[in-house]
Design a protein around this motif. Structure first.
Motif, PDB file in Angstrom:
ATOM      1  N   UNK A 225       0.835  -1.207   0.000  1.00  0.00           N
ATOM      2  CA  UNK A 225       0.000   0.000   0.000  1.00  0.00           C
ATOM      3  C   UNK A 225       0.870   1.257   0.000  1.00  0.00           C
ATOM      4  N   UNK A 226       1.952   1.220   0.776  1.00  0.00           N
ATOM      5  CA  UNK A 226       2.827   2.390   0.885  1.00  0.00           C
ATOM      6  C   UNK A 226       3.564   2.665  -0.421  1.00  0.00           C
ATOM      7  N   UNK A 227       4.071   1.600  -1.050  1.00  0.00           N
ATOM      8  CA  UNK A 227       4.865   1.789  -2.276  1.00  0.00           C
ATOM      9  C   UNK A 227       3.998   2.062  -3.503  1.00  0.00           C
ATOM     10  N   UNK A 228       2.715   1.702  -3.453  1.00  0.00           N
ATOM     11  CA  UNK A 228       1.850   1.907  -4.623  1.00  0.00           C
ATOM     12  C   UNK A 228       1.542   3.383  -4.846  1.00  0.00           C
ATOM     13  N   UNK A 229       1.513   4.174  -3.785  1.00  0.00           N
ATOM     14  CA  UNK A 229       1.247   5.606  -3.929  1.00  0.00           C
ATOM     15  C   UNK A 229      -0.125   5.916  -4.494  1.00  0.00           C
ATOM     16  N   UNK A 230      -1.134   5.112  -4.153  1.00  0.00           N
ATOM     17  CA  UNK A 230      -2.484   5.329  -4.660  1.00  0.00           C
ATOM     18  C   UNK A 230      -2.738   4.720  -6.016  1.00  0.00           C
ATOM     19  N   UNK A 231      -1.766   3.994  -6.568  1.00  0.00           N
ATOM     20  CA  UNK A 231      -1.897   3.328  -7.873  1.00  0.00           C
ATOM     21  C   UNK A 231      -2.362   1.896  -7.618  1.00  0.00           C
ATOM     22  N   UNK A 232      -3.663   1.646  -7.786  1.00  0.00           N
ATOM     23  CA  UNK A 232      -4.212   0.323  -7.484  1.00  0.00           C
ATOM     24  C   UNK A 232      -3.696  -0.725  -8.470  1.00  0.00           C
ATOM     25  N   UNK A 233      -3.512  -0.353  -9.722  1.00  0.00           N
ATOM     26  CA  UNK A 233      -2.998  -1.303 -10.713  1.00  0.00           C
ATOM     27  C   UNK A 233      -1.614  -1.804 -10.328  1.00  0.00           C
ATOM     28  N   UNK A 234      -0.779  -0.882  -9.880  1.00  0.00           N
ATOM     29  CA  UNK A 234       0.575  -1.256  -9.460  1.00  0.00           C
ATOM     30  C   UNK A 234       0.529  -2.176  -8.242  1.00  0.00           C
ATOM     31  N   UNK A 235      -0.370  -1.893  -7.309  1.00  0.00           N
ATOM     32  CA  UNK A 235      -0.478  -2.711  -6.100  1.00  0.00           C
ATOM     33  C   UNK A 235      -0.932  -4.135  -6.429  1.00  0.00           C
ATOM     34  N   UNK A 236      -1.936  -4.264  -7.312  1.00  0.00           N
ATOM     35  CA  UNK A 236      -2.449  -5.590  -7.669  1.00  0.00           C
ATOM     36  C   UNK A 236      -1.396  -6.380  -8.443  1.00  0.00           C
ATOM     37  N   UNK A 237      -0.682  -5.724  -9.344  1.00  0.00           N
ATOM     38  CA  UNK A 237       0.374  -6.400 -10.105  1.00  0.00           C
ATOM     39  C   UNK A 237       1.479  -6.899  -9.187  1.00  0.00           C
ATOM     40  N   UNK A 238       1.847  -6.083  -8.209  1.00  0.00           N
ATOM     41  CA  UNK A 238       2.875  -6.488  -7.247  1.00  0.00           C
ATOM     42  C   UNK A 238       2.413  -7.694  -6.432  1.00  0.00           C
ATOM     43  N   UNK A 239       1.157  -7.674  -6.002  1.00  0.00           N
ATOM     44  CA  UNK A 239       0.626  -8.794  -5.218  1.00  0.00           C
ATOM     45  C   UNK A 239       0.624 -10.082  -6.031  1.00  0.00           C
ATOM     46  N   UNK A 240       0.214 -10.013  -7.283  1.00  0.00           N
ATOM     47  CA  UNK A 240       0.187 -11.209  -8.121  1.00  0.00           C
ATOM     48  C   UNK A 240       1.601 -11.725  -8.387  1.00  0.00           C
ATOM     49  N   UNK A 241       2.552 -10.828  -8.614  1.00  0.00           N
ATOM     50  CA  UNK A 241       3.933 -11.250  -8.850  1.00  0.00           C
ATOM     51  C   UNK A 241       4.489 -11.975  -7.627  1.00  0.00           C
ATOM     52  N   UNK A 242       4.208 -11.451  -6.438  1.00  0.00           N
ATOM     53  CA  UNK A 242       4.683 -12.098  -5.208  1.00  0.00           C
ATOM     54  C   UNK A 242       4.004 -13.445  -5.003  1.00  0.00           C
ATOM     55  N   UNK A 243       2.708 -13.520  -5.323  1.00  0.00           N
ATOM     56  CA  UNK A 243       1.988 -14.788  -5.176  1.00  0.00           C
ATOM     57  C   UNK A 243       2.564 -15.858  -6.103  1.00  0.00           C
ATOM     58  N   UNK A 244       2.912 -15.478  -7.323  1.00  0.00           N
ATOM     59  CA  UNK A 244       3.525 -16.439  -8.249  1.00  0.00           C
ATOM     60  C   UNK A 244       4.934 -16.823  -7.785  1.00  0.00           C
ATOM     61  N   UNK A 245       5.644 -15.858  -7.209  1.00  0.00           N
ATOM     62  CA  UNK A 245       7.004 -16.121  -6.744  1.00  0.00           C
ATOM     63  C   UNK A 245       7.007 -17.104  -5.574  1.00  0.00           C
ATOM     64  N   UNK A 246       6.070 -16.954  -4.649  1.00  0.00           N
ATOM     65  CA  UNK A 246       6.042 -17.802  -3.445  1.00  0.00           C
ATOM     66  C   UNK A 246       5.354 -19.143  -3.677  1.00  0.00           C
ATOM     67  N   UNK A 247       4.497 -19.229  -4.697  1.00  0.00           N
ATOM     68  CA  UNK A 247       3.849 -20.508  -5.075  1.00  0.00           C
ATOM     69  C   UNK A 247       3.151 -21.178  -3.898  1.00  0.00           C
ATOM     70  N   UNK A 248       2.269 -20.440  -3.233  1.00  0.00           N
ATOM     71  CA  UNK A 248       1.472 -21.027  -2.158  1.00  0.00           C
ATOM     72  C   UNK A 248       1.955 -20.689  -0.772  1.00  0.00           C
TER      73      UNK A 248
END
Length: 360
Positions: A225-248
């Motif tokens: 939330x802090x690094x997105x700076x109000x950019x919801x698209x950036x926040x969602x993309x970051x979350x998905x990238x981390x989810x794929x990286x951690x694989x569960x």
């Protein structure tokens, strides 16, 4: 099987099982979609934090006329999603036929405005859907990232907007309204899209984590939330990238730092300590560590600026001088200068500024 051996034919139950298994085998697995598209607003009511434009679009959906629109504001705040959601509600299943969307990846010079946009705007539109329901008798031209259009193309668009008002509505989307020529802005109703609040971004991320069954620590969510700076698209993309990286596995703060390229606070602290201590050997070591860890020099400047501006122990004069030096180094980096040279120059200049401020 026994019936097949006796008669050479399958029984009805076995035939049904075989057909069902064949249908299942024919079913193609669902393709994974980016979460940004999966959770994009489908209706105007799904758009958050933009009360004024939502109220106007609701009036248009209830029967009022739609004006020409100009959406401007930071990226990731829902400008494109809002107009597409409104078009989907206005035109139903035929909304793809009623909109022409052009963005920065398309050729949008003066010739495209004269040919493609003008020919689409001249087409007439019926006031009835194929299913018999009424719909507005006009089309919508969406010009995304309109601030990258040439002034000649914007001037050509001005006349098209005037002539084709009966059959077409235009929606210009940009980040900087100052890049749009005044004759265009005067013909459109302007709406500024504000950066999304931290509470709203967090709520949306928690909803996605629940739907996608992703485990994420509170510290990690706070950092997104802090690094997105109000950019919801950036926040969602970051979350998905981390989810794929951690694989569960559960997402932690270090994963967010790795994906987003944010520089750890310890690195910035070491730079400030070296500069305030006038230790030029340590300054060189800090620059080498930053480059060896493949951190972005632009990111270093951004985080360093935020830290210095918020530092209560630094005088206003020192802050202004350091900020000016950061701006100069950032310009040189954009021009292609060496990261090592610019970071070394900046840190040594900061040490000199701190030493001068202390002596005064």
């Amino acid at each position: 099987m026994q019936s097949f051996l006796k008669t050479g034919k399958l029984s009805k139950a076995e035939a049904v099982k075989t057909s069902v298994s064949q249908e299942k085998s024919k079913e193609k697995p669902k393709k994974p979609t980016p979460w940004v598209e999966k959770y994009r607003p489908r209706t105007v009511d799904d758009v958050v934090e933009q009360k004024e434009i939502v109220a106007v679009l609701k009036q248009c959906l209830s029967g009022a006329d739609l004006p020409h629109l100009l959406f401007y504001g930071p990226p990731g705040t829902g400008k494109t999603s809002t107009i597409i959601a409104a078009a989907r509600q206005l035109f139903g299943d035929m909304f793809r036929e009623r909109i022409l969307e052009l963005n920065a990846s398309d050729d949008r010079g003066i010739q495209v405005i004269r040919d493609k946009v003008k020919s689409f705007a001249q087409l007439t539109a019926s006031a009835v859907r194929p299913d018999g329901k009424p719909c507005p008798p006009f089309k919508i031209v969406i010009l995304d990232e309109a601030d990258s259009m040439t002034h000649a193309a914007q001037a050509a668009l001005r006349r098209t907007i005037e002539k084709e008002t009966k059959t077409t509505r235009f929606c210009l989307i940009c980040n900087y309204v100052s890049c749009i020529i005044p004759p265009l802005t005067s013909r459109c109703t302007k709406f500024r899209f504000k950066p999304l609040g931290e509470k709203m971004v967090r709520t949306r991320l928690e909803l996605i984590c629940k739907e996608e069954k992703v485990s994420c620590d509170q510290d990690a969510l706070d950092l997104i939330v802090e690094t997105s700076g109000g950019d919801l698209r950036r926040a969602i993309t970051c979350l998905q990238s981390c989810a794929r990286l951690k694989a569960g596995e559960s997402i932690i703060r270090e994963d967010i730092l790795e994906v987003t390229g944010i520089i750890p606070d310890e690195t910035i602290d070491n730079v400030l300590v070296a500069c305030q201590g006038y230790d030029y050997k340590e300054i060189e070591n800090c620059v080498n560590r930053i480059l060896l860890e493949a951190h972005s020099a632009s990111q270093v400047l951004e985080q360093l600026h935020d830290r210095i501006v918020g530092d209560l122990t630094t005088s206003d004069t020192a802050k202004s001088l350091i900020s000016e030096k950061i701006a100069i180094c950032n310009f040189r980096l954009l021009e292609g200068s060496s990261e090592f040279v610019q970071l070394t120059d900046l840190f040594c200049s900061m040490a000199k500024i701190y030493k001068t401020a202390k002596s005064n």
